[in-house]
Write a protein that holds these residues in place. Structure first.
Motif, PDB file in Angstrom:
ATOM      1  N   ARG A 234       1.143  -1.663  -0.022  1.00  0.00           N
ATOM      2  CA  ARG A 234       0.136   0.069  -0.078  1.00  0.00           C
ATOM      3  C   ARG A 234       0.866   1.084  -0.195  1.00  0.00           C
ATOM      4  N   LEU A 235       2.215   0.632   0.757  1.00  0.00           N
ATOM      5  CA  LEU A 235       3.197   2.224   1.357  1.00  0.00           C
ATOM      6  C   LEU A 235       3.542   2.997  -0.613  1.00  0.00           C
TER       7      LEU A 235
ATOM      8  N   ALA B  55      12.784   4.682  -5.701  1.00  0.00           N
ATOM      9  CA  ALA B  55      13.569   4.869  -4.061  1.00  0.00           C
ATOM     10  C   ALA B  55      12.549   3.953  -2.913  1.00  0.00           C
ATOM     11  N   LEU B  56      11.996   3.801  -2.960  1.00  0.00           N
ATOM     12  CA  LEU B  56      10.625   2.753  -1.712  1.00  0.00           C
ATOM     13  C   LEU B  56      11.238   1.077  -1.891  1.00  0.00           C
ATOM     14  N   LEU B  57      11.096   1.314  -3.228  1.00  0.00           N
ATOM     15  CA  LEU B  57      10.793  -0.572  -3.385  1.00  0.00           C
ATOM     16  C   LEU B  57      12.419  -0.623  -3.178  1.00  0.00           C
ATOM     17  N   GLU B  58      13.384  -0.024  -3.332  1.00  0.00           N
ATOM     18  CA  GLU B  58      14.975   0.233  -3.485  1.00  0.00           C
ATOM     19  C   GLU B  58      15.390  -0.468  -1.519  1.00  0.00           C
ATOM     20  N   ALA B  59      14.767   0.615  -0.508  1.00  0.00           N
ATOM     21  CA  ALA B  59      14.706   0.863   0.354  1.00  0.00           C
ATOM     22  C   ALA B  59      14.206  -0.658   1.130  1.00  0.00           C
TER      23      ALA B  59
ATOM     24  N   VAL C 117       8.061   2.980   9.032  1.00  0.00           N
ATOM     25  CA  VAL C 117       8.314   4.495   9.145  1.00  0.00           C
ATOM     26  C   VAL C 117       9.188   5.196   8.832  1.00  0.00           C
ATOM     27  N   ALA C 118      10.550   4.646   9.064  1.00  0.00           N
ATOM     28  CA  ALA C 118      11.805   5.052   9.450  1.00  0.00           C
ATOM     29  C   ALA C 118      12.244   5.023   7.874  1.00  0.00           C
ATOM     30  N   VAL C 119      11.775   3.867   7.480  1.00  0.00           N
ATOM     31  CA  VAL C 119      12.651   3.210   6.254  1.00  0.00           C
ATOM     32  C   VAL C 119      11.857   3.516   4.975  1.00  0.00           C
ATOM     33  N   ALA C 120      10.840   4.317   5.339  1.00  0.00           N
ATOM     34  CA  ALA C 120      10.374   5.195   4.303  1.00  0.00           C
ATOM     35  C   ALA C 120      10.677   6.086   4.267  1.00  0.00           C
ATOM     36  N   ALA C 121      10.890   7.139   4.954  1.00  0.00           N
ATOM     37  CA  ALA C 121      11.536   8.231   5.268  1.00  0.00           C
ATOM     38  C   ALA C 121      12.316   8.276   4.678  1.00  0.00           C
ATOM     39  N   SER C 122      13.459   7.106   4.458  1.00  0.00           N
ATOM     40  CA  SER C 122      15.060   7.836   4.271  1.00  0.00           C
ATOM     41  C   SER C 122      15.261   7.912   2.723  1.00  0.00           C
ATOM     42  N   ALA C 123      13.633   7.230   1.965  1.00  0.00           N
ATOM     43  CA  ALA C 123      13.165   7.168   1.179  1.00  0.00           C
ATOM     44  C   ALA C 123      12.809   7.998   0.057  1.00  0.00           C
ATOM     45  N   GLY C 124      12.745   9.273   1.046  1.00  0.00           N
ATOM     46  CA  GLY C 124      11.701  10.628   1.108  1.00  0.00           C
ATOM     47  C   GLY C 124      11.048  10.476   0.778  1.00  0.00           C
ATOM     48  N   LEU C 125      10.620   9.929   1.716  1.00  0.00           N
ATOM     49  CA  LEU C 125       8.399  10.224   1.367  1.00  0.00           C
ATOM     50  C   LEU C 125       8.269  10.995   3.360  1.00  0.00           C
ATOM     51  N   GLU C 126       7.179  11.581   3.033  1.00  0.00           N
ATOM     52  CA  GLU C 126       6.901  12.389   4.519  1.00  0.00           C
ATOM     53  C   GLU C 126       6.410  11.730   5.554  1.00  0.00           C
ATOM     54  N   GLU C 127       7.073  11.636   6.626  1.00  0.00           N
ATOM     55  CA  GLU C 127       6.989  10.740   7.747  1.00  0.00           C
ATOM     56  C   GLU C 127       5.146  10.765   7.995  1.00  0.00           C
ATOM     57  N   ALA C 128       4.685  11.332   8.173  1.00  0.00           N
ATOM     58  CA  ALA C 128       3.018  12.197   9.343  1.00  0.00           C
ATOM     59  C   ALA C 128       2.478  11.475   6.703  1.00  0.00           C
ATOM     60  N   GLU C 129       2.492  11.609   6.829  1.00  0.00           N
ATOM     61  CA  GLU C 129       2.148  10.549   5.176  1.00  0.00           C
ATOM     62  C   GLU C 129       2.387   9.817   5.928  1.00  0.00           C
ATOM     63  N   VAL C 130       3.253   9.056   6.086  1.00  0.00           N
ATOM     64  CA  VAL C 130       3.200   7.698   5.689  1.00  0.00           C
ATOM     65  C   VAL C 130       2.437   7.097   7.036  1.00  0.00           C
TER      66      VAL C 130
END
Length: 241
Positions: A103-104, A118-122, A141-154
């Protein structure tokens, strides 16, 4: 040409297959004309919460292997991954359902293909190289944020179980309609289907054939050198996990 790739974060051959496909694509003369679209596929749609059990135990139980045989099988896939320049560590745990991760990934896709990749590779690095518990919300959340997504959105997507759920299910229905029973599964311009983490040269050849050919879907099946993951786990051929 559009190349669609069905995969799951839990699948080591998807991780390896992505790297091999990219090498095959780099050798394709018309690579600048290729659009790559990653799609969702759950190896085990019925997986629940993380069990904390090692993947080695899953391999042993599913295929009737001894612990030493399961360790050896995992070591072979690790060697294959490292041969493709990928990080791969021993000791993975079963992280449970990957539905939230998919979903993310659809959420990231809204921001464009680069964000999605970027998220898939992360997620792949986190699971196979860093051995992070992707069944844990704070880790995700931390992995998604490291890939450039906004933490609140995640956090918002993870909290809403229906967010992008239809998109994931639509991908899975489409894979089934195309005849996919496992992953990785590559569909080239709806002309050729390539099953398994094939060697790079197989992908280059398939791209060339799809570029030149027309007609319905023709599948290149998996082999011992290019297994698929299916039914909640991955095949363990005699010589290549």
């Amino acid at each position: 040409m559009r190349v669609e790739i069905w995969s799951d974060i839990a699948c080591p051959w998807c991780y390896i297959g992505k790297a091999r496909f990219e090498k095959g694509l780099a050798a394709f003369a018309h690579r600048d004309e290729v659009e790559v679209v990653h799609r969702s596929f759950e190896l085990d749609p019925n997986a629940g919460e993380p069990t904390g059990l090692p993947v080695i135990q899953l391999l042993a139980d599913k295929y009737g292997l001894s612990p030493d045989e399961a360790e050896a099988a995992e070591a072979r896939v690790a060697q294959t991954a490292r041969g493709e320049g990928l990080g791969y560590a021993s000791g993975r745990l079963m992280n449970g359902s990957t539905f939230g991760l998919h979903r993310l990934l659809h959420h990231a896709k809204k921001r464009g293909p680069e964000a999605h990749t970027a998220l898939l590779e992360a997620f792949y690095r986190a699971n196979f190289a860093d051995l992070l518990p992707l069944g844990d919300t704070e880790t995700v959340v931390a992995v998604a944020a490291s890939a450039g997504l906004e933490e609140a959105e995640v956090r918002g997507v993870l909290a809403d179980e229906e967010a992008y759920a239809d998109d994931v299910r639509a991908d899975e229905r489409e894979a089934s309609a195309l005849g996919a029973t496992g992953v990785p599964f590559f569909v080239l311009d709806r002309r050729f289907g390539v099953s398994g983490g094939q060697p790079a040269e197989v992908f280059t050849q398939a791209l060339e054939q799809a570029h030149a050919a027309g007609g319905g879907l023709v599948q290149v099946q998996a082999s011992e050198s290019a297994p698929v993951c299916e039914d909640g786990a991955c095949a363990v051929p005699a010589h290549q996990y």
